[in-house]
Scaffold this motif. Sequence first.
Motif: not given
Length: 650
Positions: A256-257, A259-260, A264, A293-294
């Motif tokens: 998530k980190d 991606n953020d 993306h 997702g991942d």
Amino acid sequence: MTNTDLSLALRKRVLYSSIGLAIVVSAIFISVAFNLSRDLGQSLELEHSNKMLLQLTKSIKAIVSTADLNELSLNESVKTELIALLDKDVIGFEIWVNNKHFKLRNSSFYAQDEGIATAINTKQSSYDFIENEAEMLIWVYENSPLDDLSILMVTKTHALDKAISYVSNRLFITAFLTFWLTVWVALFISALISKRFEQSNDRLKYLASHDMLTGLPNRTYLYDYALSYFTPENVKKHQDLDTLFAIYIIDLDKFKDINDTMGHLVGDELLKAISRRLRNLKEKNSQVMRYGGDEFVVWCDDLNESDAISLAEDIVLLCRQPIKVSNYVFETSVSVGVAYYPASGQQLDDILKNADIAMYQAKKHRLGYQVFQQELFTRSEFRISLRGQLNAALEKRQFVLHYQPKVQLPENNIVGVEALVRWLHPKEGMLMPNMFIDIVEQSMFVHEFTRYVLLQAIMQCREWLDNGIELSIAVNISPYNLMDPELVSYLSDLLKHYQVPAELIEIELTENASMVNIDKTREVFSQLNKLGVKLSIDDFGTGMSSLAYIKHLDVDYIKIDRSFTIDVVTDSRDEAVISSLLVLCQKLNKLTIVEGVETIEQANKLASLGCTLAQGYLYSKPLSAEEITHLLSKRKAETDNKIINIKKFN
Ligand code: C2E
Ligand code: CA
Ligand code: CA
């Protein structure tokens, strides 16, 4: 209904409707052609009969003009002469002349024919076809009043039968050919349609069961595969041979980190790269799928337990290799949860759920992989039940703060405390934060919880101040609290309301959390700074952030994580990290606190490295407020100095 059934049904429908159409078209064709040939035959027949009749009429007239009519009936030679004129197919021939009726040839069957009777009675020239024992006959009645002569001729038809049989033969052949042609065309078309149908079905099936980004089979595929897998034979095989199949749930750490912060597109590329790696797993019975997702799933069949574990190790190592994506090199890691069939569940859902529990365990403790054990399940059930009790626990004030002293080296004087929350659970007893903090962070109560902790800490600070103890209190906040728009104003109101100097309150935020959204952290930190509270980066060295970030954050303290302290005496690398961090922080004008000091040796080593502030069980475990008060007041009584040597109390 399966796709094959659908395609078969479609093929049948095409075939039957084509045959139906062929029958209808052939029927129309046959009826039109039959009527046409019959009409044609009849008109030919009539023409032929008329010609014959004309000839006969002429001959009769010639004979009649010379013969004596009265004798006509008697005169056999005239009769014979007339009969000789008649074709053999003529089966009836009658004439009416001078009111006399002569039957030169006649048959009883047409005597009853109404058409003939009417024509004779009305003396109207007429003709028609009649049927006699499967033979078609034509009768022609001709009346010429001028000559006072009427003739009735009934004769067998030829042209009509011929035309019909001629046409019907060809009709039969044509209809037969049309029919076969249609059947073949229908078969061909239906085969073509079903092929196209199957192709598009296959495509749809592929789209539904595969992930578009990585091209790997997806969750739908996994469930379909499981349906076909749990056959009685497979179940028996696992019972008999004592082999197992293992499900691995692979979750990327900190995806998530990435991606953020990186966007993306980079995240997508990273997922593709990981999926390529997983595809290359050497285990021959393994299938890789993207679970969502991942998260990836590897399904591996026919293993024994040690193979299963070495596959888990392979997965962890394979994914740990640096990956180059869009000019960045990522050192990703994954957490893998492993569950076995039949030991960890009889149904796919149970196996997946248990693999997931194991994966969370692996992630939480940075284990790389974890094989599911029943006690993990019990633990996760317990956590779910805790989640449901959070709200009530807040309302009933079941959360209490304990305080762990922070000391100054080498004298070990207490310079402040860190507030550490405990849940006094009515049934479970005192629960430590590692049992519930992440549940709180994932719940909607995270802001309310931190405000509650801040309130308790500030009230405690006030109470100590009222008792003449001026002690700073550090409060841990969760990264999610940075998103609380009211956090700063709430804290400011508390400080004003309880008349607590802001510099006595310290906010600790873990390094990982502070780096995720550096802009947001900087914004909130600068507001807190303005308020006058102190700021700390907690657990420093455990995250993946760059040291360069610290200089951008206006913090007062850096807390070096316990993991470096553990082996500082024996491992020169830990010593090197700590001494470099100390130098760096000094240069950046930030104070350093070393966490987790448990032994005198560690304390001495740290002091020799230039460490000035420390925290750990050596000095004191976290204590209740009363214990801290007692400790401090006892010390105050002994010495007039505010700085207390804790060692004397241990
Ligand atoms: P932390 O902020 O790193 O807190 C220090 C933890 O290390 C405490 O565990 C403390 O008891 C433990 N500790 C201190 N000295 C030693 C030592 O010498 N050896 C060992 N082995 N451990 C030591 P605790 O109280 O279980 O807290 C665990 C974590 O829970 C904290 O780690 C903090 O991240 C979190 N936490 C505690 N209270 C709160 C809170 O009010 N809010 C939030 N958001 N998190 C909290
Ligand atoms: Ca802390
Ligand atoms: Ca810490």
